[in-house]
Scaffold this motif. Structure first.
Motif, PDB file in Angstrom:
ATOM      1  N   LEU A 256      15.677  56.437  10.892  1.00  0.00           N
ATOM      2  CA  LEU A 256      15.202  55.431   9.941  1.00  0.00           C
ATOM      3  C   LEU A 256      15.929  54.096  10.089  1.00  0.00           C
ATOM      4  O   LEU A 256      17.160  54.032  10.105  1.00  0.00           O
ATOM      5  CB  LEU A 256      15.390  55.949   8.506  1.00  0.00           C
TER       6      LEU A 256
ATOM      7  N   ILE B 163      15.679  60.865   8.702  1.00  0.00           N
ATOM      8  CA  ILE B 163      16.880  60.186   8.239  1.00  0.00           C
ATOM      9  C   ILE B 163      17.630  59.546   9.401  1.00  0.00           C
ATOM     10  O   ILE B 163      18.100  58.405   9.312  1.00  0.00           O
ATOM     11  CB  ILE B 163      17.789  61.171   7.487  1.00  0.00           C
TER      12      ILE B 163
ATOM     13  N   CYS C 266       9.049  52.251   8.934  1.00  0.00           N
ATOM     14  CA  CYS C 266       9.066  52.887   7.613  1.00  0.00           C
ATOM     15  C   CYS C 266       7.700  53.486   7.296  1.00  0.00           C
ATOM     16  O   CYS C 266       7.606  54.594   6.758  1.00  0.00           O
ATOM     17  CB  CYS C 266       9.466  51.879   6.540  1.00  0.00           C
TER      18      CYS C 266
ATOM     19  N   THR D 150      20.606  54.207   1.539  1.00  0.00           N
ATOM     20  CA  THR D 150      19.359  54.974   1.523  1.00  0.00           C
ATOM     21  C   THR D 150      19.476  56.286   2.289  1.00  0.00           C
ATOM     22  O   THR D 150      19.002  57.333   1.822  1.00  0.00           O
ATOM     23  CB  THR D 150      18.209  54.132   2.090  1.00  0.00           C
ATOM     24  N   LYS D 151      20.091  56.269   3.452  1.00  0.00           N
ATOM     25  CA  LYS D 151      20.162  57.502   4.253  1.00  0.00           C
ATOM     26  C   LYS D 151      20.932  58.600   3.524  1.00  0.00           C
ATOM     27  O   LYS D 151      20.544  59.769   3.574  1.00  0.00           O
ATOM     28  CB  LYS D 151      20.790  57.208   5.615  1.00  0.00           C
ATOM     29  N   SER D 152      22.012  58.240   2.848  1.00  0.00           N
ATOM     30  CA  SER D 152      22.784  59.234   2.101  1.00  0.00           C
ATOM     31  C   SER D 152      21.950  59.812   0.964  1.00  0.00           C
ATOM     32  O   SER D 152      21.968  61.028   0.713  1.00  0.00           O
ATOM     33  CB  SER D 152      24.064  58.603   1.547  1.00  0.00           C
TER      34      SER D 152
END
Length: 327
Positions: free
Chosen positions: A288, A285, A296, A242-244
């Motif tokens: 998170l 980011i 979230c 998700t972060k990417s």
């Protein structure tokens, strides 16, 4: 109001803040309707509003020239008010429609089973009537604009109509949400110029990427329940990556915004808003934790601040052209 609503009695929905004015100011009989419209969770209409206001501010300061008056370089206050009313009304109508379509799914998800329909606080007929009333408010607002903007606004309803079904058939329902929630990026420009040009289209595409990003964060709250009931989302699709994905989405959004500003010849100070917004996105980011639902939700809500940052940057850009000769 700390009690979470259920079939046993009224209360607040699970993801609404306790002590909200809805539960302090409105009669109990109106609570279900306020919950359908998400008046107790205003971040939705705030996020729907920002592309409208960005577009209106970008259009006002586009192609600015020395000697232009300050008022001509700032968005019309009447446009801003109309977009505000329209965002509240149409976000409420959209959420009501979404709840009608998703009643069965909402009943199986911990965070959503307290909503008015699955908890039995309102009937489907009552929800439909309320939806129509909100849509009529939105129509009245839309009719205040030029004919091109009216047609443009009406055309967005097709996207709104299909969105609730997308989570059943694609891993990218957030993309369809982006198509709907970013429509205001076209509306503000159309209200000013009576057409759609490149800067508005780029702002729209950038906003879509921003929406996918922040709604992915939001969707991580429900990923376990979603997997059990078969609901798809970018949160489930991206998973541990998700972060990417967020980095790519937010970077793409900022590049498209900057290109839109450049083509519209928006005054340079507006770019400072994008730099500050980028810093906010990077923080989202970095901190998170996709397995922390409370965090979230907080990070999702913080995107309202990004809206302010970009909007203020655009306002400062317009003001700079008018005030610079006086300095």
């Amino acid at each position: 109001m700390e009690q979470i609503q259920s079939k046993a009695g009224q209360g607040r929905v699970a993801d609404a803040p306790s002590g909200h004015w809805v539960y302090r100011a409105l009669p109990r009989g109106l609570w279900p309707y306020a919950q359908l419209a998400r008046w107790d969770r205003p971040i939705g209409w705030v996020l729907l509003l920002w592309p409208c206001w960005w577009s209106a501010a970008m259009a006002a300061s586009a192609y600015a020239r020395p000697g232009d008056s300050l008022m001509s370089l700032l968005p019309s206050p009447s446009f801003l008010v109309l977009f505000l009313i329209g965002a509240v009304a149409m976000r409420g109508a959209g959420c009501t429609y979404n709840d009608i379509v998703d009643e069965g799914i909402d009943a199986q998800v911990e965070r959503t089973r307290s909503r008015p329909l699955p908890s039995g606080q309102v009937s489907r007929r009552q929800a439909w009537v309320f939806l129509v009333l909100q849509a009529l408010v939105g129509l009245v607002v839309l009719l205040q604009f030029n004919s091109f903007t009216i047609l443009l606004g009406i055309s967005s309803l097709a996207i709104v109509a299909i969105y609730p079904f997308m989570k059943r058939i694609t891993n990218w329902p957030q993309f369809v949400l982006g198509l709907a929630f970013s429509w205001g990026a076209l509306m503000g420009w159309a209200a000013e110029f009576g057409d759609i040009d490149g800067p508005a289209v780029l702002l729209y595409f950038g906003s879509i990427m921003w929406v996918i990003g922040y709604d992915t964060i939001y969707a991580h709250q429900d990923k376990e329940d979603d997997a059990l009931v078969g609901v798809k989302s970018t949160a489930r699709f991206f998973g541990e990556n998700t972060k990417s994905w967020l980095f790519g989405l937010y970077a793409g959004a900022l590049m498209l915004f900057a290109t839109a500003f450049a083509i519209a010849q928006v005054p340079m100070p507006a770019l400072a808003g994008l730099v500050a917004a980028g810093a906010h996105m990077i923080r989202q980011i970095v901190v998170l934790d996709i397995d922390n639902p409370d965090q979230c939700l907080r990070l999702f809500r913080s995107n309202g601040q990004i809206g302010w940052i970009i909007f203020i940057g655009l306002i400062c850009g317009g003001a700079w052209v008018a005030l610079k000769p006086l300095i």
